[in-house]
Write an enzyme that holds these catalytic residues in place. Structure first.
Site, PDB file in Angstrom:
ATOM      1  N   THR A 219       0.344  -1.053   0.170  1.00 44.55           N
ATOM      2  CA  THR A 219       0.191  -0.190   0.192  1.00 44.55           C
ATOM      3  C   THR A 219       0.652   1.068   0.352  1.00 44.55           C
ATOM      4  O   THR A 219       0.117   2.152  -0.267  1.00 44.55           O
ATOM      5  CB  THR A 219      -1.117  -0.103   1.382  1.00 44.55           C
TER       6      THR A 219
ATOM      7  N   GLY B 103      -7.335   3.937  -0.703  1.00 45.24           N
ATOM      8  CA  GLY B 103      -6.998   2.873  -0.270  1.00 45.24           C
ATOM      9  C   GLY B 103      -7.114   2.286   1.127  1.00 45.24           C
ATOM     10  O   GLY B 103      -7.229   3.078   2.355  1.00 45.24           O
ATOM     11  N   CYS B 104      -7.083   0.875   1.653  1.00 46.09           N
ATOM     12  CA  CYS B 104      -6.572   0.311   2.474  1.00 46.09           C
ATOM     13  C   CYS B 104      -5.041   0.193   3.172  1.00 46.09           C
ATOM     14  O   CYS B 104      -5.162   0.455   1.893  1.00 46.09           O
ATOM     15  CB  CYS B 104      -7.671  -0.640   3.262  1.00 46.09           C
ATOM     16  N   ILE B 105      -5.333   0.483   3.727  1.00 42.91           N
ATOM     17  CA  ILE B 105      -3.906   0.191   4.694  1.00 42.91           C
ATOM     18  C   ILE B 105      -3.020  -1.113   5.093  1.00 42.91           C
ATOM     19  O   ILE B 105      -3.749  -2.083   5.841  1.00 42.91           O
ATOM     20  CB  ILE B 105      -3.626   0.794   5.649  1.00 42.91           C
TER      21      ILE B 105
END
Lengths: 433, 105
Positions: A219, B103-105
């Site tokens: 991410t 977005g997610c982490i």
């Protein structure tokens, strides 16, 4: 039958007045977050100041980082599971029951046998629930035959057998969608699979594929770049923005919602995650996926000021990882005490997380980050950050001892605090590395 | 950030084409952004999703993920991908004039 808690030791009539003043703390979940919090609160409050109850539906505490090693025969599932109640200090009542619902307006928890636990403070620490059934075909034919997850002890054991028999072909690693526990674990699995298959001499006839809904290996940009580089080095194909929608476990096809397909001989999946089922039965407690919203600095929930949440169960924008839970537990314990005293809450939780990332060949990386600062290279004490080293691998192996003997009992571990350290870190532009 | 003229109105958009000020949005603008992204006509089902995303963003300050969208909007995830190929949450956000979902982490 629940264990006999401190209340039954006292004798209700003789101590009625003392009992009235005694705070009731109920902790849902006896995993990493629930156990640490219970033990920390038990040290903080005398037995006659607070009763502490922990609820969990089973008595198996899994050291979850160990699950990664099981498929490769590097750990056995028996070695990473211990009884939950044995991790709790004396003076903590353990109820081995499921939770029916939480009634925040009356400050009560109802257990699945109808037992009612009233509380002054509630701590939600029930982690996540794997939901393979939410992806079409995933838990159908082929599950635990060609399609596996290593996120449960049973799944990890079954996968060990399949890897042992694997004689080449296409091995696809997929995470269905975020959020997942330990977001680096599927990458670590791919790295270790590369190592394992080379050791067994079948790597040359194996295509190893890593597919993810993210637009890169990870991410955060710098870590994503470095981890993506490692995938290339190890000849692991990276497939990005792959949103898995359907699995054909017999034909060996993983299909994305956009129509793309990945053939597999062996699929290692990380299924969708949601919160515990009772959250959905508890009005106002969680969101639509069953995660519990909480203040990102104090861990108090918007549901009610006397309800706190930590660990994987929350909707916080940080990793779902044991290190996060550990750092949160320190702030949460302080805030339960402050809530009882009517003082302002401690706002010091900064999203701090750190994780070892196994990369195979007895090496590992270490990353350390928080809400604002992404994982950076440099050093964390003696350990190199974002760089492969044997020392990090040793750290990861030693960590299991630290977990059972220092973290769960709630002892302070030097150098591991809730606030992210900045010393030793080097900010770098993404493309300079 | 760039300023683009769409429907004779000047609007501010980021590098990926998301509006930077949700207040500059209009239904005509939504139709134009949709066409730019390969959706010739916004059907009722499209509008249901776009309005859901936009309302959620304006009331809570963040847009839902695809999974929450599938559970809450009444449009199943599979259909979301048919309506908005490739990235339903991103595309519906873009058409709805709100920032790119985080977005997610």
């Amino acid at each position: 039958m629940p264990d006999r808690g401190p209340r039954s030791k006292l004798g209700v009539d003789a101590n009625k007045e003392a009992d009235m003043a005694k705070k009731q703390i109920v902790i849902l979940g006896g995993g990493t977050g629930g156990t640490m919090t219970a033990n920390r609160l038990r040290r903080r409050f005398e037995n006659d100041a607070a009763e502490i109850h922990v609820v969990d539906r089973d008595d198996r505490h899994v050291y979850q980082p160990g699950l990664l090693f099981v498929p490769f025969g590097l750990a056995h599932s028996d070695e990473i599971v211990r009884p939950r109640r044995r991790q709790l200090r004396s003076g903590i009542a353990f109820h081995q029951r499921g939770v029916e619902s939480v009634e925040t307006d009356t400050n009560r928890v109802v257990l699945d046998d109808g037992t009612v636990l009233p509380y002054d403070v509630l701590v939600v620490a029930t982690g996540v629930r794997l939901q393979p059934e939410e992806t079409e075909g995933l838990s159908g034919l082929g599950w635990n035959e060609r399609v596996f997850t290593f996120y449960t002890p049973e799944g990890a054991e079954a996968l060990r057998g399949a890897l042992d028999r694997f004689d080449g072909g296409r091995l696809v690693v997929n995470l269905v969608d975020m959020p997942i526990k330990c977001p680096v674990a599927p990458l670590e699995f791919a790295f270790l699979a590369d190592w394992y298959l080379r050791e067994r001499g079948v790597r040359t006839r194996t295509e190893l594929v890593y597919s993810t809904p993210l637009d890169g290996a990870f991410t955060k940009p710098i870590a994503s770049q470095r981890l993506g580089g490692l995938l290339t080095q190890k000849d692991i194909e990276l497939v990005t923005e792959f949103n898995a929608g359907e699995v054909d476990g017999v034909g060996g096809v993983l299909r994305a919602f956009d129509g793309r397909e990945l053939d597999f001989d062996l699929l290692v999946t990380v299924p969708l995650h949601g919160g515990a089922a009772y959250v959905e039965r508890s009005p106002g407690l969680g969101d639509v996926l069953g995660f519990v919203p909480a203040d990102k600095r104090t861990l108090q929930t918007p549901a009610k000021p006397n309800v706190f949440a930590l660990g994987d169960a929350t909707d916080l924008p940080t990793s779902k990882a044991g290190s996060v839970t550990h750092f949160e537990a320190e702030v949460l314990t302080e805030n339960v005490a402050r809530y009882f005293d009517g003082r302002d809450l401690d706002t010091s939780y900064d999203g701090h997380a750190n994780c070892f990332i196994e990369t195979g060949f007895h090496k590992a990386l270490l990353i350390d980050f928080n809400y604002e600062t992404e994982p950076l290279p440099g050093r964390f004490g003696p350990l190199p950050l974002l760089r492969e080293s044997r020392l990090n691998h040793m750290g990861k192996l030693l960590f299991q001892w630290v977990y059972w003997h220092a973290l769960l009992p709630g002892r302070e571990v030097p150098g591991l605090g809730p606030a992210m350290p900045t010393a030793g870190k080097r900010p770098v532009p993404v493309h300079a590395t | 950030m760039t300023t683009a003229t769409i429907s004779a109105t000047s609007v501010d958009r980021d590098a990926e084409g998301f509006l930077t000020d949700p207040q500059q949005w209009s239904e005509r603008l939504a139709e134009e952004i949709a066409r730019e992204n390969g959706i010739e006509e916004l059907t009722e089902r499209h509008w249901l999703v776009v309005r859901f995303m936009r309302d959620r963003y304006l009331t809570t300050g963040s847009a839902p993920s695809i999974r929450s969208l599938g559970k809450e909007s009444g449009v199943p995830v599979k259909e979301l991908y048919q309506l908005f190929p490739k990235g339903p949450a991103k595309l519906a956000a873009k058409i709805g004039g709100i920032p790119k979902p985080k977005g997610c982490i």
